[in-house]
Design a protein around this motif. Structure first.
Motif, PDB file in Angstrom:
ATOM      1  N   ASN A 427      91.112 -67.618  39.968  1.00 12.70           N
ATOM      2  CA  ASN A 427      89.770 -67.840  40.482  1.00 12.70           C
ATOM      3  C   ASN A 427      88.851 -66.915  39.449  1.00 12.70           C
ATOM      4  O   ASN A 427      87.653 -67.163  39.778  1.00 12.70           O
ATOM      5  CB  ASN A 427      89.695 -66.998  41.877  1.00 12.70           C
ATOM      6  N   THR A 428      89.357 -65.976  38.849  1.00 14.91           N
ATOM      7  CA  THR A 428      88.394 -65.316  38.041  1.00 14.91           C
ATOM      8  C   THR A 428      88.963 -65.503  36.445  1.00 14.91           C
ATOM      9  O   THR A 428      89.933 -66.188  36.090  1.00 14.91           O
ATOM     10  CB  THR A 428      88.639 -63.716  38.127  1.00 14.91           C
ATOM     11  N   PRO A 429      87.584 -65.214  35.685  1.00 13.45           N
ATOM     12  CA  PRO A 429      87.992 -65.953  34.093  1.00 13.45           C
ATOM     13  C   PRO A 429      88.821 -64.740  33.324  1.00 13.45           C
ATOM     14  O   PRO A 429      88.977 -64.666  32.047  1.00 13.45           O
ATOM     15  CB  PRO A 429      86.374 -65.878  33.662  1.00 13.45           C
ATOM     16  N   PHE A 430      89.458 -63.646  34.011  1.00 12.92           N
ATOM     17  CA  PHE A 430      90.149 -62.490  33.331  1.00 12.92           C
ATOM     18  C   PHE A 430      91.549 -62.594  33.477  1.00 12.92           C
ATOM     19  O   PHE A 430      92.107 -62.849  34.725  1.00 12.92           O
ATOM     20  CB  PHE A 430      89.402 -61.141  33.491  1.00 12.92           C
ATOM     21  N   LEU A 431      92.363 -62.079  32.664  1.00 15.48           N
ATOM     22  CA  LEU A 431      93.692 -61.663  32.699  1.00 15.48           C
ATOM     23  C   LEU A 431      94.208 -60.443  32.205  1.00 15.48           C
ATOM     24  O   LEU A 431      93.365 -59.796  31.580  1.00 15.48           O
ATOM     25  CB  LEU A 431      94.615 -62.564  31.588  1.00 15.48           C
ATOM     26  N   TRP A 432      95.083 -59.712  33.191  1.00 13.86           N
ATOM     27  CA  TRP A 432      95.443 -58.239  32.865  1.00 13.86           C
ATOM     28  C   TRP A 432      97.041 -58.271  32.455  1.00 13.86           C
ATOM     29  O   TRP A 432      97.646 -58.974  32.715  1.00 13.86           O
ATOM     30  CB  TRP A 432      95.427 -57.426  34.206  1.00 13.86           C
ATOM     31  N   PRO A 433      96.979 -57.727  31.217  1.00  8.16           N
ATOM     32  CA  PRO A 433      98.424 -57.682  30.538  1.00  8.16           C
ATOM     33  C   PRO A 433      99.319 -56.929  31.241  1.00  8.16           C
ATOM     34  O   PRO A 433      99.103 -55.909  31.838  1.00  8.16           O
ATOM     35  CB  PRO A 433      98.244 -57.010  29.152  1.00  8.16           C
ATOM     36  N   MET A 434     100.709 -57.416  31.867  1.00  9.32           N
ATOM     37  CA  MET A 434     101.288 -56.722  32.757  1.00  9.32           C
ATOM     38  C   MET A 434     101.876 -55.512  31.870  1.00  9.32           C
ATOM     39  O   MET A 434     101.965 -55.500  30.724  1.00  9.32           O
ATOM     40  CB  MET A 434     102.640 -57.450  33.029  1.00  9.32           C
ATOM     41  N   TYR A 435     101.891 -54.282  32.494  1.00  6.87           N
ATOM     42  CA  TYR A 435     102.433 -53.221  31.922  1.00  6.87           C
ATOM     43  C   TYR A 435     101.166 -52.381  31.030  1.00  6.87           C
ATOM     44  O   TYR A 435     101.392 -51.320  30.478  1.00  6.87           O
ATOM     45  CB  TYR A 435     103.596 -53.238  31.114  1.00  6.87           C
ATOM     46  N   GLY A 436     100.219 -53.129  30.833  1.00  7.47           N
ATOM     47  CA  GLY A 436      99.080 -52.597  30.189  1.00  7.47           C
ATOM     48  C   GLY A 436      98.470 -53.023  29.024  1.00  7.47           C
ATOM     49  O   GLY A 436      99.442 -54.061  28.543  1.00  7.47           O
ATOM     50  N   SER A 437      97.342 -52.900  28.482  1.00  9.76           N
ATOM     51  CA  SER A 437      96.870 -53.441  27.167  1.00  9.76           C
ATOM     52  C   SER A 437      97.737 -52.908  26.071  1.00  9.76           C
ATOM     53  O   SER A 437      97.721 -53.712  24.987  1.00  9.76           O
ATOM     54  CB  SER A 437      95.474 -53.027  27.070  1.00  9.76           C
ATOM     55  N   GLY A 438      98.439 -51.944  25.976  1.00  8.88           N
ATOM     56  CA  GLY A 438      99.272 -51.442  24.957  1.00  8.88           C
ATOM     57  C   GLY A 438     100.422 -52.360  24.659  1.00  8.88           C
ATOM     58  O   GLY A 438     100.924 -52.155  23.583  1.00  8.88           O
ATOM     59  N   GLU A 439     100.578 -53.137  25.641  1.00 11.34           N
ATOM     60  CA  GLU A 439     102.084 -54.163  25.307  1.00 11.34           C
ATOM     61  C   GLU A 439     101.478 -55.008  24.219  1.00 11.34           C
ATOM     62  O   GLU A 439     102.216 -55.903  23.522  1.00 11.34           O
ATOM     63  CB  GLU A 439     102.203 -54.835  26.561  1.00 11.34           C
ATOM     64  N   LEU A 440     100.108 -55.513  24.198  1.00 12.66           N
ATOM     65  CA  LEU A 440      99.651 -56.434  23.259  1.00 12.66           C
ATOM     66  C   LEU A 440     100.011 -56.147  21.876  1.00 12.66           C
ATOM     67  O   LEU A 440     100.334 -57.014  20.905  1.00 12.66           O
ATOM     68  CB  LEU A 440      98.431 -56.735  23.498  1.00 12.66           C
ATOM     69  N   PRO A 441      99.487 -55.205  21.064  1.00 15.65           N
ATOM     70  CA  PRO A 441     100.076 -54.553  19.772  1.00 15.65           C
ATOM     71  C   PRO A 441     101.267 -54.629  19.731  1.00 15.65           C
ATOM     72  O   PRO A 441     101.874 -55.137  18.582  1.00 15.65           O
ATOM     73  CB  PRO A 441      99.706 -53.231  19.658  1.00 15.65           C
ATOM     74  N   GLN A 442     102.211 -54.580  20.616  1.00 12.89           N
ATOM     75  CA  GLN A 442     103.816 -54.608  20.409  1.00 12.89           C
ATOM     76  C   GLN A 442     104.097 -56.068  20.209  1.00 12.89           C
ATOM     77  O   GLN A 442     105.246 -56.211  19.567  1.00 12.89           O
ATOM     78  CB  GLN A 442     104.407 -53.795  21.497  1.00 12.89           C
TER      79      GLN A 442
END
Length: 774
Positions: A427-442
Motif C-alpha cells: 500500500n505504500t511506495p517504500f520498501l525496508w531491507p530486512m535486517y537493515g540498510s547495511g545489508e544492501l552493500p553486502q
C-alpha cells in the motif's frame, strides 16, 4: 594473505554502498578487483550492528581519532601518504534505565547425545530463539552471517494490496515491471571462494501460509486479512484506523514516566528492562548507522532487478506513512482508496487532491500548467491549485517530502516518483531491507566476490604510488605494494580542505512501545516538518521485531536531519515532539501510555569538503550517506564513477542464475545445464571454449537453458528414451538394465540407447540425430 595477488585493474577502499556497487560493476565485466576496508565489518558508514557492536563502535569513535600515517621513506619518492579522517563527532550515549542484576551467562550447557553432535540445552525464557552455541554469530555484520529471525511472510502479486509490512523478494529481470505477476522467492547462489566474503543465507521458499516466528509476529490487534483467491483481481484494503484528536496534554517528566512504567510492569508481572537484560539480547538487535528506505520503482530497486542481485536480499514493505497534524500522527492519504476513505479530509478536499495527484503522475504532458512556476517555491504552485492548508501539508511533507521553498519542478519530480511507486509491492511506495540498510552493500559485495573479487577486512592504506606521468600506479598497504590502474577511496581518505561543517545529525532511540498504537509492529515512516523551536525536516523511521531489528516488545526509532549545531541539539526537540505525539495516541481521546526511551544515542557525521587541488589521474573519492530518504544519489554516483573509469563497459549487466551457468570442466564435450536437456558446446579453433574460469558475460555465454537449440540439431530425446538416458527411472520395456552409475548419453559415457536393441514397444522411432555422439 601472503599469496594474495598484487596486480589489479581496480582497488576499492571501503565497503560502503557506492564503493560496493562500483566494485560489483567492475568485477561483473571481467576486471580484477581488490576490495578492502579498514574496519572489521562490512558496509562501513552504512553498517548494521548488534547492540554490543554498537556500544563498541561508540567507544572507538569517542576514544580514538584517526592516527596520522608516518611519511614514506626517502627511498620511495613516488608515494603520496594517505590518512583516514575521523568523520563521527559529538557522540552522546545515554541509558535511561537501571543497570539491573547481572544476567546469567547466555552460554548454555552442552548436551552430548550418543552418535549425535554436541547440542545446547533449551533456551531460557528471555531467549526464545533457536538454541545455538554462544560462539555462533547471529548479528548481520557480514554477508551471510546467521540471523536468529526467520524470513517474513510470503510476497504478494505486483499491484496487489499486500498486508502492511509484509516481507517480499524483488522479481527477476524477466518479470515485467508493470505486470501483475508473482514475485519469485530469493535463491541461494554458489558461495564465493578464496578470500571472498561469506555468502548470504539461503532463503526457504515462501508460501502463502508462511509467517514469522512467534517472537517476530507483529502484535497487531487487527484481524488478519483473508487471502486473495488466485485469478481474482486484488481488492483495495481499507486504510488503518485513525484516532480522533485528544485534548492537549502537558509534557510528562522522564522520572514520572519511568516510575509509571515500572509500576505498570510490576503490576502486570513483567520483568522490567535493564541494561544487563538488553545486553543479553544484544544479537537480536540490528541497528542501522544510516537507515534508508527504497522507492518501489526507484533506481536501486531497478538496478537490483536488472543485475539479478535482488536474490541476495529480502525486503519488507513500509506499513504506514504518518504525518503530524492537529497534535496527532495521522496516516497519509496517498492511494485512491486512502483518499476516499480518510476521515481527516473533506469531500471537496478529496476531489482537489485526486485532481492534483492525477496531474503530477503525468505532469510533463501539461507544460502550460507548471512552466510559470518551475523555479518558484512549490507552496506557490499548490496555492494556485486552490489547495487547503491540510492538503498542502500532506503533499509537501508526506508525499513529495520536500520543503515549501523547494523549486516546483523538483517537487513535481519527487511527487511523481512517489506516485509511480505506489501499489507495486504494497500500500505504500517504500520498501525496508530486512535486517537493515547495511545489508544492501553486502549484496553487491557478494556479486563482486562471485565474479572473482578479492576481499580483505581490517586493512587500510598507507599511501598511493604514482608513475612518471602523475597517474596512480598502485598503493602501499600494510607494508605491501599493490599495483592498479584505478583507485576508488571512501570519503574518509579525502584530503583536508574546504568546509567540513556540512553533514548529518543522527539519533537512535530504543523504546518500549510503538509511536502509533494502531500500526503495531509495522515499519513506520514519519516526516517531521520544521516548526518553531524544532528545526526540520526530520526523517523518522521506526522498526521492530517484524523487521528483525529488535527483540519482542522493543522498537528502534531512527532520526536523521541535516547537521546544524550538534546532533543532540538538532534532534532533542524532535524527540520531545515525538513523545507528545505518542502520548496523544490514546483511544477515544484518552491519554496513551507515555513513550519510554530506554536508551539514546546521538552522533554527527561530517561530510568532508573538497580538498585543494585534484587527485592523481585514476583516483576518485566517493560520498557517504546523505539526508535523503532513498538511495538514488548513491546509485547515480556509483554509475558516474564506473563510467568515468571504464567508459566502454556496460554498467552491471544481468548475472546468470545458478541453473544457467555451464561448467566447462566436464570430461566430455557435452554438458548439462541445470537439469535441462543435454546441450553440446562448440569449441573454438584451438579446441577451447574461450570462456575462461569466470561465469559467462551476458550475451556472450554459450547456449544456456532456453537459449538456442542444441548443436547438430538434436531435439529433446524421444519419449521413453529419456529415463534410460538420465538413469533416474526404470529402463524402457525390452531394454536391459543399465549399468550401475551410467551417466546420460549426452555425457559421452557410451553409445546412446540406439545400440541397446530394438526400441521399446510403443516407443516409436528414436529421436532425430541420436547417432553416435560427436
Amino acid at each position: 594473505m601472503e599469496d594474495m595477488p598484487t596486480d589489479y585493474d581496480a582497488i576499492v577502499v571501503g565497503t560502503g554502498l557506492v564503493e560496493s556497487i562500483y566494485a560489483a560493476a567492475a568485477a561483473r565485466v571481467g576486471k580484477t578487483v581488490l576490495h578492502i576496508d579498514r574496519n572489521d565489518h562490512y558496509s562501513g558508514q552504512w553498517a548494521v550492528l548488534s547492540l554490543s557492536g554498537l556500544l563498541e563502535w561508540a567507544e572507538r569513535q569517542e576514544a580514538a581519532d584517526a592516527t596520522p600515517v608516518a611519511s614514506p621513506p626517502d627511498t620511495e619518492p613516488d608515494t603520496v601518504p594517505l590518512r583516514a579522517r575521523q568523520l563521527v563527532h559529538e557522540l552522546v550515549l545515554r541509558w535511561h534505565i537501571e543497570e539491573g542484576e547481572p544476567e546469567a551467562s547466555s552460554e548454555l550447557p552442552k548436551i552430548c547425545l550418543p552418535g549425535r553432535p554436541v547440542q545446547t540445552a533449551a533456551a531460557t525464557p528471555d531467549d526464545t530463539s533457536t538454541a545455538v552455541s554462544e560462539d555462533q554469530s547471529m548479528s548481520r555484520v557480514g554477508p551471510g552471517t546467521v540471523q536468529d529471525e526467520a524470513p517474513g511472510p510470503a510476497p504478494q502479486m505486483e499491484g496487489q494490496d499486500a498486508t502492511p509490512g509484509q516481507s517480499a523478494s524483488l522479481p527477476t529481470e524477466s518479470a515485467s515491471l508493470h505486470a501483475e505477476s508473482a514475485l519469485p522467492t530469493a535463491e541461494s547462489a554458489s558461495p564465493p571462494t578464496g578470500s571472498a566474503p561469506p555468502p548470504s543465507e539461503t532463503v526457504a521458499p515462501l508460501t502463502e501460509s508462511a509467517s514469522l516466528p512467534a517472537e517476530s509476529a507483529p502484535p497487531s490487534t487487527e484481524p488478519a486479512p483473508s487471502p486473495t483467491e488466485p485469478g481474482l483481481p486484488p481488492t483495495e484494503s481499507a486504510p488503518p484506523p485513525t484516532e480522533s484528536a485528544p485534548p492537549p496534554t502537558q509534557p510528562v517528566s522522564v522520572a514520572a514516566e519511568q516510575s509509571a512504567s515500572l509500576a505498570k510492569e510490576s503490576a502486570s508481572g513483567e520483568a522490567p528492562w535493564t541494561i544487563n537484560r538488553m545486553k543479553k539480547l544484544s544479537r537480536r538487535f540490528n541497528i542501522d548507522l544510516a537507515p534508508k528506505v527504497l522507492y518501489s520503482r526507484g533506481t536501486l530497486v531497478e538496478l537490483l532487478i536488472s543485475s539479478n542481485i535482488a536474490r541476495y536480499a529480502e525486503f519488507r514493505s513500509v506499513g504506514q506513512l504518518l504525518t503530524p497534524l492537529l497534535g496527532q500522527l495521522q496516516p497519509v492519504p496517498s492511494s485512491r482508496a486512502d483518499v476516499f476513505t480518510t476521515r481527516h479530509v473533506s469531500v471537496v478536499e478529496k476531489r482537489l487532491l485526486m485532481k492534483l495527484l492525477s496531474f503530477c503522475l503525468d505532469f510533463e504532458k501539461y507544460p502550460d500548467e507548471y512552466k510559470a512556476f518551475e523555479q518558484k517555491p512549490f507552496s506557490d504552485f499548490l496555492r494556485s491549485r486552490r489547495l487547503t492548508d491540510t492538503l498542502t501539508h500532506h503533499v509537501i511533507h508526506a508525499i513529495a517530502m520536500v520543503t515549501p521553498q523547494t523549486p516546483t519542478l523538483q517537487a513535481l519530480l519527487s511527487t511523481q516518483k512517489f506516485l509511480r511507486s505506489l501499489g507495486r509491492y504494497g500500500n505504500t511506495p517504500f520498501l525496508w531491507p530486512m535486517y537493515g540498510s547495511g545489508e544492501l552493500p553486502q549484496c553487491f559485495c557478494r556479486m563482486c566476490a562471485v565474479f572473482g573479487g578479492v576481499y580483505h577486512l581490517s586493512r587500510g592504506l598507507d599511501a598511493l604510488t604514482v608513475d612518471a606521468t602523475g597517474a596512480v600506479s598502485g598503493v602501499l598497504s600494510q607494508g605491501q605494494r599493490l599495483t592498479c590502474r584505478r583507485l576508488l577511496l571512501e570519503e574518509a581518505y579525502r584530503p583536508a580542505g574546504g568546509d567540513d561543517a556540512a553533514g548529518l545529525s543522527r539519533a537512535v532511540l530504543i523504546t518500549d512501545r510503538s509511536l502509533h498504537r494502531a500500526a503495531g509492529d509495522q515499519v513506520l515512516l514519519i516526516r517531521l516538518p520544521a516548526e518553531e523551536g524544532s528545526p526540520g525536516p526530520v526523517t523518522v523511521l521506526q522498526v521492530g521485531t517484524a523487521a528483525s531489528a529488535a527483540p519482542a516488545s522493543l522498537y528502534l526509532v531512527h532520526l536523521t536531519c541535516e547537521r546544524r549545531e550538534s546532533a543532540e541539539r538538532d534532534l532533542t526537540p524532535a524527540v520531545e515532539r515525538l513523545r507528545r505525539l505518542a502520548a496523544a495516541d490514546g483511544d477515544d481521546g484518552a491519554e496513551a501510555a507515555p513513550l519510554r526511551v530506554l536508551a539514546s544515542l546521538f552522533f554527527s557525521r561530517r561530510r568532508p569538503g573538497a580538498g585543494a587541488g585534484s587527485p592523481p589521474a585514476g583516483v576518485a573519492f566517493c560520498s557517504g550517506p546523505d539526508e535523503h530518504v532513498g538511495f538514488d544519489a548513491a546509485v547515480r554516483e556509483a554509475r558516474e564513477l564506473f563510467s568515468a573509469h571504464f567508459p566502454d563497459e556496460p554498467f552491471l549487466p544481468r548475472a546468470p542464475d545458478p541453473e544457467e551457468i555451464i561448467f566447462f570442466d566436464e570430461p566430455a564435450e557435452s554438458v548439462v545445464t541445470g537439469g535441462a536437456r543435454p546441450t553440446e558446446t562448440s569449441a573454438g579453433a584451438d579446441g577451447s571454449t574461450g570462456q575462461g574460469d569466470s561465469p559467462p558475460a551476458q550475451g556472450d555465454r554459450p547456449a544456456t537453458q532456453g537459449d538456442s537449440p542444441p548443436a547438430q540439431g538434436d531435439g529433446p530425446p524421444a519419449r521413453g528414451d529419456s529415463p534410460a538416458a538420465q538413469g533416474d527411472g526404470p529402463p524402457a520395456q525390452g531394454d536391459g538394465p543399465p549399468a550401475r552409475g551410467d551417466s546420460p548419453a549426452a555425457q559421452g559415457d557410451g553409445p546412446p540407447a540406439q545400440g541397446d536393441g530394438p526400441p521399446a514397444q510403443g516407443d516409436g522411432p528414436p529421436a532425430q540425430g541420436d547417432g553416435p555422439p560427436a
